[in-house]
Design a protein around this motif. Structure first.
Motif, PDB file in Angstrom:
ATOM      1  N   ARG A 116       0.833  -1.205   0.000  1.00  0.00           N
ATOM      2  CA  ARG A 116       0.000   0.000   0.000  1.00  0.00           C
ATOM      3  C   ARG A 116       0.868   1.256   0.000  1.00  0.00           C
ATOM      4  O   ARG A 116       1.741   1.433   0.834  1.00  0.00           O
ATOM      5  CB  ARG A 116      -0.942   0.000   1.206  1.00  0.00           C
ATOM      6  CG  ARG A 116      -1.930   1.168   1.193  1.00  0.00           C
ATOM      7  CD  ARG A 116      -3.057   0.946   2.173  1.00  0.00           C
ATOM      8  NE  ARG A 116      -3.882  -0.192   1.815  1.00  0.00           N
ATOM      9  CZ  ARG A 116      -4.858  -0.184   0.906  1.00  0.00           C
ATOM     10  NH1 ARG A 116      -5.116   0.942   0.244  1.00  0.00           N
ATOM     11  NH2 ARG A 116      -5.565  -1.267   0.649  1.00  0.00           N
ATOM     12  N   GLY A 117       0.619   2.104  -1.010  1.00  0.00           N
ATOM     13  CA  GLY A 117       1.381   3.331  -1.161  1.00  0.00           C
ATOM     14  C   GLY A 117       2.693   3.170  -1.902  1.00  0.00           C
ATOM     15  O   GLY A 117       3.391   4.161  -2.154  1.00  0.00           O
ATOM     16  N   GLY A 118       3.037   1.932  -2.297  1.00  0.00           N
ATOM     17  CA  GLY A 118       4.329   1.686  -2.943  1.00  0.00           C
ATOM     18  C   GLY A 118       4.252   1.274  -4.388  1.00  0.00           C
ATOM     19  O   GLY A 118       5.264   0.893  -4.990  1.00  0.00           O
ATOM     20  N   GLY A 119       3.054   1.335  -4.999  1.00  0.00           N
ATOM     21  CA  GLY A 119       2.919   0.947  -6.392  1.00  0.00           C
ATOM     22  C   GLY A 119       2.831  -0.554  -6.581  1.00  0.00           C
ATOM     23  O   GLY A 119       2.927  -1.336  -5.631  1.00  0.00           O
ATOM     24  N   ALA A 120       2.627  -0.969  -7.822  1.00  0.00           N
ATOM     25  CA  ALA A 120       2.529  -2.385  -8.194  1.00  0.00           C
ATOM     26  C   ALA A 120       3.716  -2.756  -9.071  1.00  0.00           C
ATOM     27  O   ALA A 120       4.175  -1.954  -9.888  1.00  0.00           O
ATOM     28  CB  ALA A 120       1.213  -2.650  -8.927  1.00  0.00           C
ATOM     29  N   TRP A 121       4.162  -3.989  -8.920  1.00  0.00           N
ATOM     30  CA  TRP A 121       5.389  -4.429  -9.572  1.00  0.00           C
ATOM     31  C   TRP A 121       5.232  -5.855 -10.094  1.00  0.00           C
ATOM     32  O   TRP A 121       4.396  -6.620  -9.617  1.00  0.00           O
ATOM     33  CB  TRP A 121       6.546  -4.392  -8.573  1.00  0.00           C
ATOM     34  CG  TRP A 121       6.784  -3.045  -7.986  1.00  0.00           C
ATOM     35  CD1 TRP A 121       6.052  -2.430  -6.997  1.00  0.00           C
ATOM     36  CD2 TRP A 121       7.790  -2.116  -8.369  1.00  0.00           C
ATOM     37  NE1 TRP A 121       6.557  -1.184  -6.738  1.00  0.00           N
ATOM     38  CE2 TRP A 121       7.635  -0.958  -7.556  1.00  0.00           C
ATOM     39  CE3 TRP A 121       8.836  -2.148  -9.290  1.00  0.00           C
ATOM     40  CZ2 TRP A 121       8.474   0.137  -7.660  1.00  0.00           C
ATOM     41  CZ3 TRP A 121       9.673  -1.055  -9.397  1.00  0.00           C
ATOM     42  CH2 TRP A 121       9.490   0.078  -8.593  1.00  0.00           C
ATOM     43  N   GLU A 122       6.084  -6.205 -11.059  1.00  0.00           N
ATOM     44  CA  GLU A 122       6.168  -7.591 -11.498  1.00  0.00           C
ATOM     45  C   GLU A 122       7.628  -7.946 -11.744  1.00  0.00           C
ATOM     46  O   GLU A 122       8.487  -7.074 -11.900  1.00  0.00           O
ATOM     47  CB  GLU A 122       5.350  -7.837 -12.767  1.00  0.00           C
ATOM     48  CG  GLU A 122       5.879  -7.165 -14.023  1.00  0.00           C
ATOM     49  CD  GLU A 122       5.118  -7.601 -15.258  1.00  0.00           C
ATOM     50  OE1 GLU A 122       4.832  -8.806 -15.396  1.00  0.00           O
ATOM     51  OE2 GLU A 122       4.819  -6.734 -16.097  1.00  0.00           O
ATOM     52  N   GLY A 123       7.908  -9.261 -11.755  1.00  0.00           N
ATOM     53  CA  GLY A 123       9.263  -9.726 -11.990  1.00  0.00           C
ATOM     54  C   GLY A 123       9.245 -11.199 -12.357  1.00  0.00           C
ATOM     55  O   GLY A 123       8.193 -11.797 -12.567  1.00  0.00           O
ATOM     56  N   GLU A 124      10.431 -11.765 -12.454  1.00  0.00           N
ATOM     57  CA  GLU A 124      10.580 -13.180 -12.758  1.00  0.00           C
ATOM     58  C   GLU A 124      11.090 -13.920 -11.529  1.00  0.00           C
ATOM     59  O   GLU A 124      11.827 -13.356 -10.719  1.00  0.00           O
ATOM     60  CB  GLU A 124      11.578 -13.399 -13.898  1.00  0.00           C
ATOM     61  CG  GLU A 124      11.054 -12.995 -15.265  1.00  0.00           C
ATOM     62  CD  GLU A 124      11.086 -11.488 -15.482  1.00  0.00           C
ATOM     63  OE1 GLU A 124      12.133 -10.880 -15.183  1.00  0.00           O
ATOM     64  OE2 GLU A 124      10.060 -10.928 -15.934  1.00  0.00           O
ATOM     65  N   MET A 125      10.685 -15.177 -11.405  1.00  0.00           N
ATOM     66  CA  MET A 125      11.178 -16.042 -10.337  1.00  0.00           C
ATOM     67  C   MET A 125      12.175 -17.024 -10.923  1.00  0.00           C
ATOM     68  O   MET A 125      11.824 -17.795 -11.827  1.00  0.00           O
ATOM     69  CB  MET A 125      10.019 -16.810  -9.687  1.00  0.00           C
ATOM     70  CG  MET A 125       8.984 -15.938  -9.019  1.00  0.00           C
ATOM     71  SD  MET A 125       7.750 -16.911  -8.095  1.00  0.00           S
ATOM     72  CE  MET A 125       7.011 -17.863  -9.414  1.00  0.00           C
ATOM     73  N   ARG A 126      13.394 -16.984 -10.428  1.00  0.00           N
ATOM     74  CA  ARG A 126      14.426 -17.911 -10.896  1.00  0.00           C
ATOM     75  C   ARG A 126      15.279 -18.372  -9.722  1.00  0.00           C
ATOM     76  O   ARG A 126      15.808 -17.552  -8.981  1.00  0.00           O
ATOM     77  CB  ARG A 126      15.346 -17.242 -11.926  1.00  0.00           C
ATOM     78  CG  ARG A 126      14.664 -16.794 -13.204  1.00  0.00           C
ATOM     79  CD  ARG A 126      15.676 -16.197 -14.145  1.00  0.00           C
ATOM     80  NE  ARG A 126      15.054 -15.385 -15.179  1.00  0.00           N
ATOM     81  CZ  ARG A 126      15.721 -14.541 -15.965  1.00  0.00           C
ATOM     82  NH1 ARG A 126      17.029 -14.405 -15.817  1.00  0.00           N
ATOM     83  NH2 ARG A 126      15.088 -13.827 -16.876  1.00  0.00           N
ATOM     84  N   ASP A 127      15.379 -19.683  -9.580  1.00  0.00           N
ATOM     85  CA  ASP A 127      16.237 -20.260  -8.551  1.00  0.00           C
ATOM     86  C   ASP A 127      15.960 -19.672  -7.167  1.00  0.00           C
ATOM     87  O   ASP A 127      16.886 -19.365  -6.408  1.00  0.00           O
ATOM     88  CB  ASP A 127      17.715 -20.060  -8.917  1.00  0.00           C
ATOM     89  CG  ASP A 127      18.079 -20.680 -10.257  1.00  0.00           C
ATOM     90  OD1 ASP A 127      17.578 -21.782 -10.538  1.00  0.00           O
ATOM     91  OD2 ASP A 127      18.846 -20.061 -11.015  1.00  0.00           O
ATOM     92  N   GLY A 128      14.676 -19.506  -6.860  1.00  0.00           N
ATOM     93  CA  GLY A 128      14.300 -19.019  -5.551  1.00  0.00           C
ATOM     94  C   GLY A 128      14.551 -17.547  -5.317  1.00  0.00           C
ATOM     95  O   GLY A 128      14.546 -17.077  -4.180  1.00  0.00           O
ATOM     96  N   ARG A 129      14.724 -16.784  -6.401  1.00  0.00           N
ATOM     97  CA  ARG A 129      14.943 -15.340  -6.295  1.00  0.00           C
ATOM     98  C   ARG A 129      14.002 -14.610  -7.239  1.00  0.00           C
ATOM     99  O   ARG A 129      13.491 -15.179  -8.195  1.00  0.00           O
ATOM    100  CB  ARG A 129      16.393 -14.979  -6.648  1.00  0.00           C
ATOM    101  CG  ARG A 129      17.431 -15.558  -5.707  1.00  0.00           C
ATOM    102  CD  ARG A 129      18.807 -15.013  -6.051  1.00  0.00           C
ATOM    103  NE  ARG A 129      19.198 -15.399  -7.407  1.00  0.00           N
ATOM    104  CZ  ARG A 129      20.083 -14.736  -8.135  1.00  0.00           C
ATOM    105  NH1 ARG A 129      20.652 -13.632  -7.651  1.00  0.00           N
ATOM    106  NH2 ARG A 129      20.403 -15.165  -9.342  1.00  0.00           N
ATOM    107  N   ILE A 130      13.803 -13.338  -6.960  1.00  0.00           N
ATOM    108  CA  ILE A 130      13.004 -12.472  -7.832  1.00  0.00           C
ATOM    109  C   ILE A 130      13.955 -11.561  -8.585  1.00  0.00           C
ATOM    110  O   ILE A 130      14.775 -10.854  -7.984  1.00  0.00           O
ATOM    111  CB  ILE A 130      11.989 -11.647  -7.013  1.00  0.00           C
ATOM    112  CG1 ILE A 130      10.997 -12.577  -6.309  1.00  0.00           C
ATOM    113  CG2 ILE A 130      11.248 -10.660  -7.921  1.00  0.00           C
ATOM    114  CD1 ILE A 130      10.044 -11.869  -5.373  1.00  0.00           C
ATOM    115  N   LEU A 131      13.849 -11.580  -9.905  1.00  0.00           N
ATOM    116  CA  LEU A 131      14.738 -10.806 -10.764  1.00  0.00           C
ATOM    117  C   LEU A 131      13.936  -9.934 -11.717  1.00  0.00           C
ATOM    118  O   LEU A 131      12.753 -10.186 -11.966  1.00  0.00           O
ATOM    119  CB  LEU A 131      15.639 -11.744 -11.582  1.00  0.00           C
ATOM    120  CG  LEU A 131      16.490 -12.739 -10.789  1.00  0.00           C
ATOM    121  CD1 LEU A 131      17.177 -13.703 -11.735  1.00  0.00           C
ATOM    122  CD2 LEU A 131      17.492 -12.024  -9.910  1.00  0.00           C
TER     123      LEU A 131
END
Length: 259
Positions: A128-143
């Protein structure tokens, strides 16, 4: 101590890893039909258990509400809301569009939402208040994280509005909207496509609070609008509508209420 958003992401990644192991061995997965007619599998329960373990290790005093294991009481002002596998029917059919949904509710308002699509290696989130985001999941990380927004301003014309409807059943509830708008196929949950500007409207013909808690915040933080077809503005049971703007949502509701 990790902040709440980071914790939700960590829990989603952990749950996704469990889900993917079961998704790779569908033929061996036991399935049951719950009292409400929906399907549940051992994967649903295992994923929710893993997510709860991650949350409990960091926030032992928080309440948790999950689709499969019910509600555990905790702090009055904080509750995690979980849908370990949203779209179990897709999961058991080998369809890659199922999700892992995690949200945090504080004093009745959703403050964090994470929606992972593990079989596609994609993840969406908002605070809340920080915007919306997307990314990729690879090897247990978000990139590759990037901010997303709803489609730009346009007239609230349903005929020109791109619509996604989920699930396949219950479409009669939004039949007037389907007739008025330009329905499109959806490679991921339609609400997420509204958040990233690929759709203008998304109708979800039924569900419970765990189906909407995360996505309602993601769409709102992307600049869009969320509401129940019964007029509620917070996630809860029943059908829901996601729109790129409140004005378009109003237009859609007028059409639905006229039928």
């Amino acid at each position: 101590m990790a902040d709440d958003l980071r914790l939700a992401q960590e829990a989603a990644l952990a749950g996704a890893a469990v889900a993917l192991r079961h998704f790779a061995a569908l033929a061996e997965l036991p399935r049951e039909v719950k009292a409400d007619g929906s399907m549940v599998t051992g994967a649903d329960r295992a994923v929710e258990t893993r997510i709860r373990d991650v949350l409990a290790a960091a926030r032992p005093e928080d309440a948790v509400l999950g689709e499969e294991h019910g509600e555990t009481t905790g702090a009055d002002s904080r509750r995690w809301i979980l849908d370990p596998i949203d779209g179990t029917h897709l999961f058991v059919e080998g369809d890659d569009r199922w999700l892992v949904l995690i949200a945090l509710e504080e004093q009745g308002e959703i403050s964090v939402g994470v929606a992972a699509v593990p079989a596609q290696g994609r993840i969406w989130w908002a605070e809340r208040g920080g915007g919306a985001w997307e990314g990729e999941m690879r090897d247990g990380r978000i990139l590759g994280e990037r901010r997303i927004r709803v489609a730009g301003a346009a007239p609230a014309d349903l005929a020109c509005s791109r619509l996604g409807v989920v699930p396949e059943w219950g479409r009669d509830r939004v039949a007037a909207l389907i007739e008025a708008a330009d329905e499109r196929a959806w490679p991921v949950q339609p609400a997420l496509l509204v958040a990233r500007g690929d759709l203008d409207l998304a109708a979800q013909t039924g569900g419970q609070i765990w189906d909407f808690a995360a996505t309602s915040l993601i769409v709102a933080e992307a600049g869009g609008d969320y509401r129940g077809l019964d007029g509620r503005t917070r996630p809860g049971p029943g059908a829901s509508l996601f729109s790129r703007s409140a004005e378009l949502g109003d237009t859609a509701m007028e059409v639905l209420n006229a039928h």
